[in-house]
Design an enzyme around this catalytic site. Structure first.
Site, PDB file in Angstrom:
ATOM      1  N   ASP A   1       2.066  -4.109  -9.519  1.00 36.52           N
ATOM      2  CA  ASP A   1       1.942  -5.426 -10.145  1.00 36.52           C
ATOM      3  C   ASP A   1       2.455  -5.398 -11.587  1.00 36.52           C
ATOM      4  O   ASP A   1       3.155  -6.303 -12.041  1.00 36.52           O
ATOM      5  CB  ASP A   1       0.474  -5.882 -10.140  1.00 36.52           C
TER       6      ASP A   1
ATOM      7  N   SER B   1      -5.576 -14.533  -5.245  1.00 39.55           N
ATOM      8  CA  SER B   1      -4.722 -14.962  -4.135  1.00 39.55           C
ATOM      9  C   SER B   1      -3.661 -13.924  -3.795  1.00 39.55           C
ATOM     10  O   SER B   1      -2.790 -14.179  -2.984  1.00 39.55           O
ATOM     11  CB  SER B   1      -4.046 -16.284  -4.493  1.00 39.55           C
ATOM     12  N   GLY B   2      -3.734 -12.758  -4.428  1.00 39.28           N
ATOM     13  CA  GLY B   2      -2.759 -11.717  -4.122  1.00 39.28           C
ATOM     14  C   GLY B   2      -1.451 -11.896  -4.873  1.00 39.28           C
ATOM     15  O   GLY B   2      -0.431 -11.323  -4.500  1.00 39.28           O
ATOM     16  N   LEU B   3      -1.452 -12.702  -5.937  1.00 42.86           N
ATOM     17  CA  LEU B   3      -0.233 -12.906  -6.728  1.00 42.86           C
ATOM     18  C   LEU B   3      -0.362 -12.247  -8.108  1.00 42.86           C
ATOM     19  O   LEU B   3       0.376 -12.569  -9.036  1.00 42.86           O
ATOM     20  CB  LEU B   3       0.067 -14.402  -6.876  1.00 42.86           C
ATOM     21  N   SER B   4      -1.331 -11.362  -8.235  1.00 44.08           N
ATOM     22  CA  SER B   4      -1.480 -10.547  -9.449  1.00 44.08           C
ATOM     23  C   SER B   4      -1.789 -11.331 -10.710  1.00 44.08           C
ATOM     24  O   SER B   4      -1.181 -11.110 -11.761  1.00 44.08           O
ATOM     25  CB  SER B   4      -0.246  -9.687  -9.681  1.00 44.08           C
ATOM     26  N   SER B   5      -2.759 -12.216 -10.604  1.00 46.33           N
ATOM     27  CA  SER B   5      -3.209 -12.926 -11.805  1.00 46.33           C
ATOM     28  C   SER B   5      -3.737 -11.928 -12.838  1.00 46.33           C
ATOM     29  O   SER B   5      -3.532 -12.107 -14.040  1.00 46.33           O
ATOM     30  CB  SER B   5      -4.303 -13.933 -11.447  1.00 46.33           C
TER      31      SER B   5
ATOM     32  N   HIS C   1       0.834  -1.211   0.000  1.00 45.39           N
ATOM     33  CA  HIS C   1       0.000   0.000   0.000  1.00 45.39           C
ATOM     34  C   HIS C   1       0.869   1.261   0.000  1.00 45.39           C
ATOM     35  O   HIS C   1       0.517   2.280   0.579  1.00 45.39           O
ATOM     36  CB  HIS C   1      -0.995   0.000   1.172  1.00 45.39           C
TER      37      HIS C   1
ATOM     38  N   TYR D   1      -9.994  -1.990  -0.518  1.00 40.96           N
ATOM     39  CA  TYR D   1      -8.822  -1.418  -1.212  1.00 40.96           C
ATOM     40  C   TYR D   1      -9.075   0.021  -1.673  1.00 40.96           C
ATOM     41  O   TYR D   1      -8.301   0.935  -1.373  1.00 40.96           O
ATOM     42  CB  TYR D   1      -8.449  -2.306  -2.403  1.00 40.96           C
TER      43      TYR D   1
HETATM   44  C1  GLA Z   1      -2.624  -4.620  -5.139  1.00 41.93           C
HETATM   45  C2  GLA Z   1      -2.547  -3.484  -6.147  1.00 41.93           C
HETATM   46  C3  GLA Z   1      -1.171  -2.833  -6.117  1.00 41.93           C
HETATM   47  C4  GLA Z   1      -0.761  -2.439  -4.691  1.00 41.93           C
HETATM   48  C5  GLA Z   1      -1.012  -3.602  -3.724  1.00 41.93           C
HETATM   49  C6  GLA Z   1      -0.811  -3.199  -2.277  1.00 41.93           C
HETATM   50  O1  GLA Z   1      -1.757  -5.649  -5.504  1.00 41.93           O
HETATM   51  O2  GLA Z   1      -2.818  -3.960  -7.435  1.00 41.93           O
HETATM   52  O3  GLA Z   1      -1.157  -1.708  -6.971  1.00 41.93           O
HETATM   53  O4  GLA Z   1      -1.427  -1.284  -4.276  1.00 41.93           O
HETATM   54  O5  GLA Z   1      -2.316  -4.140  -3.843  1.00 41.93           O
HETATM   55  O6  GLA Z   1       0.532  -2.944  -2.032  1.00 41.93           O
END
Ligand code: GLA
Length: 333
Positions: free
Chosen positions: A144, A98-102, A16, A194
């Site tokens: 990401d 899952s927080g891995l930017s799919s 963040h 978010y």
């Molecule tokens: C997600 C967003 C990113 C970033 C993170 C938090 O992955 O896509 O741009 O803000 O959350 O660090």
């Protein structure tokens, strides 16, 4: 035909901070999305998501809004300004939500397959991030997309979001391992807290009269009303933790990196209010398995937990080891 591959990403630390002109230390993964594009003469884009076996069709020059994966394909065609038709198909192995930017992996792979190698990869990262905000409803930063586009084998990337300077930092772990364990709770950036966190940061920035929260201090944060005071404190201290992590890596002090991951998690939980009971349970499980540090990763509100395991700790059941791989690339044309 053009075929492109774009990796998902892990963020070692600096959460963040991207949309606050701050710092992050992220790396490209080996898993990602693979997209193929072939020109069509009739002006239509005919898209196929191979895994769910679904299709979409729309005029390249005038895509309408859509939901799910279709938003990413239509959005990518729109932000690239492509007006000619194409057959597009894609597949991927980054776990969704899952927080891995799919989603960044998909967008970047599509952009390279449809648009070819850009003159400027940072400019392409900006375009791809517009797909998230204008088409998928998540007002994200550039973390990401930059990690996916600029990733370097064996390295994390120190990204300064104010200058967009990207510095590779060797991620030599000497027998220690980075693993990720899914909390089982899907996170959705468009509907989680978010966007609200991002708005709170913007409100705090205006209140403090700053160009960005990069210039804030903990002393200035303490003058703000709750919860803005806690949000700003997180951002200021998280930026410092990114620099401290780079320094710890450079002196091979992995135990210190573990402590910094723990401190980041505590801050995301207590100051940024971005954790959930499922994430907390996952962090506890990783600590019980011997992790030297563990923290929620990505936007939060669910998703995966990253942990650093010392050489003598086994990989806990369900966890997946992460290694820094190369950035997005065109694999065939
Ligand atoms: C997600 C967003 C990113 C970033 C993170 C938090 O992955 O896509 O741009 O803000 O959350 O660090």
């Amino acid at each position: 035909m053009t075929v492109a591959f774009a990796p998902g990403r892990a963020n070692l630390i600096g959460e963040h901070t991207d949309y606050n002109d701050g710092l992050a230390l992220a790396f490209a993964l080996r898993c990602g999305a693979r997209a193929e594009a072939r020109d069509r003469a009739d002006g239509l884009v005919c898209a196929r998501a191979i895994d769910p076996g679904e299709a979409d069709e729309f005029p390249a020059a005038a895509p309408e809004p859509a939901e799910g994966w279709r938003a990413f394909v239509r959005g990518t065609v729109a932000v690239l300004g492509r007006r000619s038709g194409a057959d597009v198909s894609f597949t991927g192995d980054v776990p969704l939500g899952s927080g891995l930017s799919s989603s960044a992996a998909l967008t970047v792979a599509l952009a390279l397959a449809l648009g070819g190698e850009p003159a400027d990869r940072i400019g392409l990262a900006r375009l791809c991030s517009r797909v998230e905000s204008e088409w998928a409803g998540a007002n994200t930063g550039l973390l990401d997309q930059l990690a996916s586009l600029l990733g370097k084998e064996g390295h994390a990337l120190l990204i300064d979001f104010r200058t967009l300077e990207v510095t590779p930092v060797a991620l030599a772990l000497g027998g220690w391992r980075l693993v990720v364990l899914d909390s089982g709770e899907r996170h959705d950036l468009a509907t989680s807290g978010y966007n609200e966190r991002r708005e709170e940061c913007e409100e705090a920035r205006k209140w403090l009269g700053l160009a960005s929260l990069r210039d804030a201090t903990t002393e200035a944060a303490s003058r703000l009303p709750a919860p803005l005071d806690r949000r700003v404190r997180h951002v200021v201290e998280e930026n410092a933790r990114v620099n401290d992590t780079v320094a710890a890596l450079q002196r091979d002090d992995l135990a210190a990196v573990g402590e910094l991951l723990d401190a980041s998690h505590a801050s995301l939980r207590d100051l940024y209010d971005a954790s959930t009971p499922a994430v907390e349970r996952t962090v506890s499980a990783l600590r019980a398995a011997g992790a030297a540090g563990a923290r929620m990763m990505g936007g939060g509100f669910g998703g995966s937990v990253l942990a650093l395991l010392p050489p003598d700790a086994g990989v806990p059941a369900g966890a997946v080891e992460l290694e820094p791989g190369p950035g997005a690339r065109i694999v065939e044309r």
